[in-house]
Every structure is written in C-alpha cells, then in structure tokens.
Enzyme design. Structure first.
Site, PDB file in Angstrom:
ATOM      1  N   THR A 194       1.735  16.280 -78.598  1.00 22.51           N
ATOM      2  CA  THR A 194       2.802  16.878 -77.791  1.00 22.51           C
ATOM      3  C   THR A 194       4.140  16.225 -78.125  1.00 22.51           C
ATOM      4  O   THR A 194       5.184  16.847 -77.947  1.00 22.51           O
ATOM      5  CB  THR A 194       2.512  16.731 -76.281  1.00 22.51           C
TER       6      THR A 194
ATOM      7  N   LYS B  78       3.819   6.954 -80.706  1.00 22.17           N
ATOM      8  CA  LYS B  78       2.581   7.471 -80.119  1.00 22.17           C
ATOM      9  C   LYS B  78       1.618   6.305 -80.016  1.00 22.17           C
ATOM     10  O   LYS B  78       1.905   5.217 -80.523  1.00 22.17           O
ATOM     11  CB  LYS B  78       1.986   8.578 -81.002  1.00 22.17           C
ATOM     12  N   ARG B  79       0.463   6.497 -79.335  1.00 18.79           N
ATOM     13  CA  ARG B  79      -0.524   5.430 -79.308  1.00 18.79           C
ATOM     14  C   ARG B  79      -0.881   5.011 -80.736  1.00 18.79           C
ATOM     15  O   ARG B  79      -0.894   5.839 -81.649  1.00 18.79           O
ATOM     16  CB  ARG B  79      -1.776   5.905 -78.564  1.00 18.79           C
TER      17      ARG B  79
ATOM     18  N   LYS C  40       8.187  17.681 -78.599  1.00 17.03           N
ATOM     19  CA  LYS C  40       9.428  17.091 -78.053  1.00 17.03           C
ATOM     20  C   LYS C  40      10.437  16.870 -79.169  1.00 17.03           C
ATOM     21  O   LYS C  40      11.634  17.171 -79.013  1.00 17.03           O
ATOM     22  CB  LYS C  40       9.120  15.764 -77.349  1.00 17.03           C
TER      23      LYS C  40
ATOM     24  N   LYS D 166      -4.276   8.422 -86.293  1.00 13.95           N
ATOM     25  CA  LYS D 166      -2.874   8.860 -86.294  1.00 13.95           C
ATOM     26  C   LYS D 166      -2.125   8.332 -87.522  1.00 13.95           C
ATOM     27  O   LYS D 166      -1.013   8.741 -87.813  1.00 13.95           O
ATOM     28  CB  LYS D 166      -2.171   8.422 -85.006  1.00 13.95           C
TER      29      LYS D 166
ATOM     30  N   HIS E 275      -9.984  17.557 -74.752  1.00 14.19           N
ATOM     31  CA  HIS E 275      -8.786  17.059 -75.429  1.00 14.19           C
ATOM     32  C   HIS E 275      -9.061  16.306 -76.715  1.00 14.19           C
ATOM     33  O   HIS E 275      -8.131  15.748 -77.303  1.00 14.19           O
ATOM     34  CB  HIS E 275      -7.979  16.141 -74.502  1.00 14.19           C
TER      35      HIS E 275
END
Ligand code: CJW
Length: 854
Positions: A692, A584-585, A696, A590, A393
């Site tokens: 992911t 998100k985290r 969504k 990110k 992952h």
C-alpha cells in the site's frame, strides 16, 4: 428527558465503572434530542480551547506547556466530533440498519488531530483560532503520539478502511485491542536496531471515550458439561472458567465533511475482581494482585511480528479476547433492539475478519448462539457462515496461523469442541464431493494431524465464512490456484478479489497540501471524495506552466524531507538529486538487500570513475525489523554501514547519499511520501500480497521501480494508459520464479555477472565493516551459501538496468515531471473509497445512512 452526560471525564480517566444500566435504556438515550451545535468558527474554537486549558486541564500561565495546549485543542475539536458522533449513532439506531464490523488485531491510526480538522472542514478556522492564542497548529500537531497499534500494511489498511467507511456513511464499527504499548519505537545505536516500549498512552489519550457500561466478560480455561435445559434441549455449559473483563474505549472516526462520525471500539483487559479480597485479607498480597496482572497482560502489548507467527499463548488469548468481546457486543446490541430473536440476525450484521488473526470468531459466534441463546447447530451455522467474511493478506507459509490443539484444549475448551464438530461435518462434505480422496481430505481438514495436532486457522476461516478475498488481483489469483486450490474447487463462488487502496484524505490532502492545492486549482476538489476524478489531471502533464509549478512543489517537499533526514539521520540530502525511497517493514522478501546491493554497485562505479552522465541520487531506507528476526536486523546494520562509508567518501561527493531513517511510522510516512521521486517496490514476484506504500508514493507523484508483484501490476496497468516510460519494470515474473527455482544456483548467476561479482567482493573484503569483521557474513551467506531464496542475484542485473533507465529519465526534468503528473492522474483506482465500495457491493451490502442533522 435529555440523556444524562457520561460520567467519564474528558481525559478518559475515571473511577470504577458503575453497575451497567439496562442496555435498551442506553440505546434509547442515544436517540434523545442533541446538544446545541457548537460554533465551527475561529472565535468559538478559540474560546473553547481557552476554557479547556484553564478549566478541564486546570492550567495557568505558570503551568502550561505545548502538551497541555495540544490537549486543549483536542478537547475543543473532540466536542465538535462528539455532537456528530451521537447524531450518527442515533441515525443508525433509528434506521435499524444492517451494520458492518471490521475485526482486526491491528489499527495503525497514526495521529488524529490533523485528520479530524480536515474531515470537519475547520483546518483554516483552527489555524486562525490558534494564531489568536499565539500558537501554531504545526507545532502542536507534533505533540501527538502516533496511535501505533499495528505492524505495517495490514494495520494501516484497517485505519484507511475506517476513514473510507465514515466518508461513505456506512454503518461500520471497527473492533480492536487497546494495547498499552503499540509498535515498539526503533532507535538506531551503533547502526543497530534497539527496541523501546511505545508508551503512547502515558501522556493521556484525550480522543478516547471510556464506556464501562458496555464492559463484558470473556471466558478462559475451565471445562464443559452437558445438561438438559427446561425445554428438554441438550445444551452445553462452559464452567469453572477464569474470566477476564473487556472494557471498551471508543475512538471517533470522522467522515469527510458529511457529519458522520463512526466508532473504533478498542477493548482493554482487566480482572473482573479488583483483587481477591480474601487473599488480600489473609496477607497474600502477591496472590491478590497476580490474577489482576495476568488479566491485564492480555491488552498489554502488540506483537511486533510482521508475518512470523510463533505460537505464543498470550497472542491466542488476545485473539479470543477480541473475538469474544466484539461478538458479545454485537449480539448485545441486536438483542437490545430485537429481543432474543435471531431469525434476521444475519440480515442485520456482517463481520470482516482482517486475516486469520480474529478467526476464532467462527467458533465463538457458534458458541454464543448455541450456548448462550439456545439456538440449534444448523441455525447457528447458517448465521455464522452468512455473517462472517475473511480477507487473506499473505501467501507466505510462515505467516499462516496454526494453533496447537493442546493449547486450545487448555485455554478454550468449549471453542475447541465446536471446531472439532465443524471439522467433522465439513470433512463429510469433502468426502461426499471427492469420495476416497483421503489426501485431499487431509489437506483440507481444519485439523493438521500428527504427533502435535494443530488447528489451521485459514481453513477454519474459509469453512466458516461466505466470502474469501485476497488484496490484489495477482494475490487473489494465486490464492485460488495455489494455497486455497481445493477450497476454490469446492466453493468457487466464495472467492473474490478486493484490491487494496489508501485514503486520499490522509495520504494526499492532509500530508501534501502543496500538491493538493495545485491539483485542486487545475481540476477542482472532487478528487477528495471521488479519486477517479483525478484522471482529469492528465492533460495538465502537457502544460509547461503546470509542470513548472509541479516541479516547484516537489522541490519544496524535497527540502522538507531533506530537513527530516538531516534531523533524524544527520545526513545531508541535496534536493536537486533524485530521492530514491524504500520504507516498509524490513523483510527478506521485500528485498531491501537488493536495494543495498545496487547502492554498493553505484559506489563501486564512482570509485572506478565510471561517472559519465551521472544522476545524483539520495537513497533513503527505513523500516522496523521484528525483534527476533536476525537477518532483518543485519540488513539494517548493513545499510547503516554502507551509508557511513559512502557519505564520508570525498570521491563520492554529491553523487550519492544514503541514509537509514529510524522509527519509520505513519507520521513519518506523511512527511516522506510527498518528497519522494522514486518508489522502490522490489519484492520477489508472488510474495507481496499487495503493498500500500506503493499507492501512497504514486499519489504523491513518485515514479515506481518495481517487480510484477502485488498491486504493482495494477499500478503499472493504470499508468500505462498514458504510454510507456512512467514505471520502471524489472525482474522475473511469478511463473518465471517458480520455473527457475527448481534448478536455481545463485553461484551460476554471479559467475556470469561481473558487476555483481565486484559488489559481493567489496562486501566480502570487509570494506563496510572494517572495525567489525565478519558481521555481514550472514547476509552474504543468504545470497551465496543458502541458495538465495528470494532470488536477489537472479534479479540483480535487470534491477540495475531499470535503475539506470530511471536515472537517465530523471535527467530530463520536464519529462520526469510529466510522468509524475501522469502517475498521480492514474492513481484514481487506489483509493480505499473504491475498495470499500467493492466490499460493500459484493459482501457487506450495507445501505449508507446519513447522520441526523444537528
Ligand atoms: O498486508 C497488507 C499488504 C501487504 C501484506 C500485509 C500483511 O504483506 O502486501 O499490502 C495489507 O493487505 N501483513 C500481514 N500479512 N500480510 C501480517 C501482519 C501481522 C502479522 C501477521 C501477518 C502478525 C502475526 C502473524 C502474521 C503475529 O503472530 O503477530
């Protein structure tokens, strides 16, 4: 004889387990005639809710509250699940089918009630039953704690997979750990993250079924010795161990309208002795409870580190505890049906390893087959390799698990011996393929040599399994060309891609009923079980009436999201502004910081009066930082500080709002994604394996602003079928990033970008931290002094350009609505039904089994 009812009470609390009964009898009992069918209508539901409230829970009108009402509803629904649960497992047993197992340290299940009602097809009936009792489903649903047994995408993927397996009627069991405390709750105090324990079980857990009869021992420590068995075979025993008892608690996983209910089996750790009676009698109370506490600590708490592996012994214990208990359970189930004959074991069982976290399973399955069932090495190895499959992952080096050999020698001496033997044999294969290439042998070795040798879990996973996959096309390609290049050259047939997905049941049907209804009115309801059918929505993008209805739905969803933001952040969001969301985290790769810099840029524009053709924008950012990740915590504080300045500034007015949403979690996302206009997917290219959340948002009609990273690439590819302008692309590609990095100097970029200069100068001036000088120096330093590892400066100008494009596009509300519809129409690929279909076609090869009729 009908099966005796389980001694467990409905709340799952019970006394010490009875002695385990004979396994084969247990399994047979599951095929006995089933209970009569419980009514699925409102009337029967209402009766059962009332009965559970007054008898199971013992409440009267003086002692009832919404929490007990919620529990009574769960118990009534659980009864309906229970019938289907037994019928499903009876069907599996009868079919003697091949079974799949999903081994994961994380399952981020969220709430179960709404999902159970949806999948049982009794939402309307339940609402009516509750109305008859003066209750509201919406209110009672809020009583349920999220089952937050995961960090982020990896854990939620496991949960979506469970839903899809049940809906596809695949005989797949989830295996995980029943942590007493899940993902911490995040509170924001003075703009800073404060972690609080998540005592999700404290009010009782009515969904779970305690199964003490399947408790099993997991060994730790001790030593090994050779012996010759009565048949004259050389064998090994692992002795003088300190054992921990693993007890299963099962959660039902209902499929969608198909009678199937699969099982998520979560293990809890206890000591095999309640306490040491000798110590207790000798007055050593502390000593007596010590071993109990040590054992129970294994399932105490989820590690909240998204990605940063840190070599904690307790984490390794958790990993072995899960792997050993689950494999013993799988072997027990096999032996109960087939006896100790393992010839066809690999035809009947397959385990998917969710990242390297449960990878010690490679050594454990070898141990069980050789030490406990007297198989030889070659036979055991053939079975192990065939039964196991590994999903990677992440490419981030800090997330690649390595365990000190010294720790394994102390904690797991027998599995370590097996790992050494696997490695010795594997290195001979490598040497035969590349004679004399010692550098390659050192790279591929399962053991990283050095003064403190380590076991490389990814290498162990690849060597020990028959399939290795990444989670989006780019990610899988990068695995083959980069991290796992040597292994791909050795075993190219092992490597494959399985692009992630999400379940459209939870992430559209359940969380966005307004949009779901509109879709179903237009194209029927097939999309709920076959998301490829959602492409039929595309022509409606041209229909003015449909767009009008679509916009009305989005607006209502935005009003609801604005209410959440008001409640949780105290910030007013105007539903007519563009809702720009990044949840998100919190992680540097990110690039929440890039988003924050853009906000500062917009603020700077407003302050300079550069506001012609302005698009009002509400920026929502949410996510948890790993407790030890200082920069991530600073970023949270930074966003909060910007928000305070921007939201208070009368010059800004309605043009810009910023909020940091505390305690982002599954149930929050269910309220967030329906109301989003713009989805921020802005990681440095090559760093986000898939993502992911991006899927969504797409499914709920948001447009994406994103880099060519992870599944963004495939999202863009899908929506590009409908032309340009439905995805806001920016940033360097993976190759460009690699090229630039060699000579990259953020100072040079800043020197050539006046907008970025102003942004950084404004931050450096202390404008956002007037009472706390210096607190954002670390953030600035990552950009300017420490080389801007995540290439934020390099991508800033192009990001601003793409944001301007998005803002401009938003002003044409009709066109935006058409793009929104087309994004939803293009989301068909991103269902976990498709993902699981591919896992099954290429790796698991399971046959769907219909549950026995009730
Ligand atoms: O997995 C998702 C992807 C997403 C990726 C995430 C992931 O970042 O892009 O969509 C589903 O495929 N999570 C982790 N790696 N990749 C992850 C999670 C928890 C971890 C960990 C890595 C916990 C530890 C270590 C590594 C730990 O030691 O507690």
């Amino acid at each position: 004889m009908p099966a005796k009812p389980s001694p467990a009470t409905s709340t799952g609390k019970m006394k010490r387990p009875a002695r385990p009964t004979r396994q084969s009898r247990q399994e047979q009992a599951e095929t006995q005639p089933l209970n009569p069918v419980l009514g699925m209508d409102a009337e029967h539901l209402r009766e059962d809710i009332t009965r559970h409230l007054s008898y199971t829970l013992g409440r009267d009108s003086y002692s009832v509250n919404n929490h007990y009402r919620y529990q009574a509803v769960v118990l009534a629904v659980r009864d309906r699940l229970m019938e289907r649960w037994k019928a499903t497992h009876a069907a599996y047993y009868k079919a003697d089918c091949k079974r799949g197992y999903y081994l994961s340290l994380e399952f981020l299940m969220g709430r179960a009630l709404g999902n159970a009602l949806l999948n049982l097809g009794i939402e309307g009936e339940a609402v009516e039953a509750m109305r008859g009792l003066g209750l509201s489903l919406e209110d009672l649903s809020e009583e349920e704690n999220d089952a937050g047994l995961g960090n982020g995408g990896l854990g939620r993927l496991a949960a979506c997979f469970m839903d899809s397996c049940a809906t596809l009627q695949l005989p797949v069991f989830g295996y995980g750990i029943r942590y007493d405390f899940g993902m911490f709750r995040q509170r924001i105090v003075n703009r800073q993250q404060v972690e609080e324990p998540d005592a999700w079980l404290a009010d009782g857990m009515p969904w779970e079924l305690h199964r003490p009869e399947y408790a099993t021992r997991v060994k730790f420590r001790g030593k090994t010795e050779f012996f010759t068995d009565p048949e004259g075979r050389n064998r090994v025993r692992w002795i003088e161990t300190r054992d921990v008892l693993a007890t299963p608690y099962d959660l039902p996983v209902p499929g969608y309208l198909n009678g199937t209910v699969n099982t998520l089996r979560l293990w809890r750790a206890t000591s095999p002795e309640a306490f040491n009676l000798a110590d207790f009698n000798a007055g050593d109370y502390d000593g007596a409870v010590e071993s109990q506490a040590a054992a129970e600590n294994i399932s105490r708490v989820l590690y909240p580190n998204d990605k940063s592996e840190n070599g904690k012994e307790l984490r390794l214990k958790q990993q072995y505890f899960l792997a050993s208990a689950s494999l013993q359970d799988i072997v027990r189930r096999w032996v109960a049906k087939h006896g100790p004959n393992f010839e066809h074991f690999a035809d009947g069982n397959v385990c998917q390893l969710n990242d390297t976290h449960p990878t010690i399973a490679v050594a454990e399955l070898m141990r069980l087959l050789m030490d406990e069932h007297a198989l030889g090495w070659d036979e055991s190895w053939a079975i192990t390799q065939r039964c196991l499959a590994y999903t990677n992952h992440t490419l981030l080096p800090e997330a690649l698990e390595k365990w000190p050999v010294a720790m394994l020698r102390h904690l797991l001496p027998r599995p370590l011996e097996i790992i050494f033997e696997i490695n010795a044999r594997f290195l001979r294969t490598v040497a035969n393929r590349w004679p004399g290439d010692t550098a390659r042998q050192a790279r591929m070795s399962i053991i990283e040599e050095g003064p403190h040798p380590h076991v490389r879990m990814a290498n162990l996973a690849i060597v020990g399994s028959s399939s290795v996959n990444g989670v989006a096309q780019l990610h899988s390609d990068l695995l083959k060309s980069g991290l796992f290049r040597d292994f791909n050259e050795l075993w190219p047939e092992r490597f494959n891609n399985k692009t992630n997905g999400v379940t459209q049941r939870r992430w559209l049907a359940l969380c966005n009923p307004r949009q779901s209804d509109l879709i179903t009115q237009a194209i029927g309801s097939e999309w709920v079980t076959d998301l490829s059918k959602i492409a039929r929505l595309a022509p409606s993008a041209k229909n003015a009436d449909f767009r009008k209805a679509w916009r009305a739905v989005k607006r209502e969803n935005k009003v609801a999201l604005a209410a959440l933001v008001k409640e949780d952040c105290g910030v007013e969001f105007n539903p007519d502004a563009m809702f720009d969301v990044q949840v998100k985290r919190i992680h540097e790769y990110k690039r929440q910081l890039l988003n924050a810099l853009h906000v500062v840029h917009l603020y700077d524009r407003i302050k300079r009066g550069d506001v012609a053709d302005w698009t009002p924008r509400c920026v929502l950012i949410g996510g948890k930082a790993a407790p030890g990740y200082a920069i991530a915590k600073s970023i949270i504080r930074f966003v909060g500080a910007i928000a305070d300045v921007v939201n208070k500034d009368p010059d800004v007015g309605d043009r810009l709002r910023v909020a940091f949403l505390p305690n982002y979690r599954v149930s929050a996302m269910e309220r967030i994604c329906p109301g989003a206009d713009l989805s921020e997917q802005i990681s440095t290219a090559g760093k986000e394996a898939s993502g992911t959340g991006n899927m969504k948002f797409m499914m709920n009609g948001a447009l994406t602003i994103g880099t060519l990273d992870g599944a963004n690439i495939e999202i863009r590819e899908e929506v590009m079928r409908y032309g340009d302008g439905h995805f806001f692309l920016f940033g360097l590609t993976t190759e460009q990033i690699a090229e630039r990095r060699a000579t990259y100097r953020p100072q040079d970029v800043i020197a050539g970008d006046p907008a970025l200069q102003r942004v950084l100068a404004l931050i450096r001036s202390g404008h956002f931290n007037q009472t706390d000088p210096g607190i954002f120096n670390d953030i600035l330093a990552t950009l300017t002094d420490w080389g801007d590892h995540w290439m934020i400066c390099a991508d800033f100008a192009d990001y601003v350009r793409a944001q301007d494009e998005a803002a401009k596009a938003y002003r044409d509300q009709e066109r935006w609505a058409a793009s929104s519809i087309l994004n939803v129409a293009a989301s068909g690929k991103f269902s976990t039904d498709r993902t699981i279909g591919e896992y099954n076609r290429d790796i698991w090869k399971l046959t769907p089994v219909r549950a026995l009729p009730l």
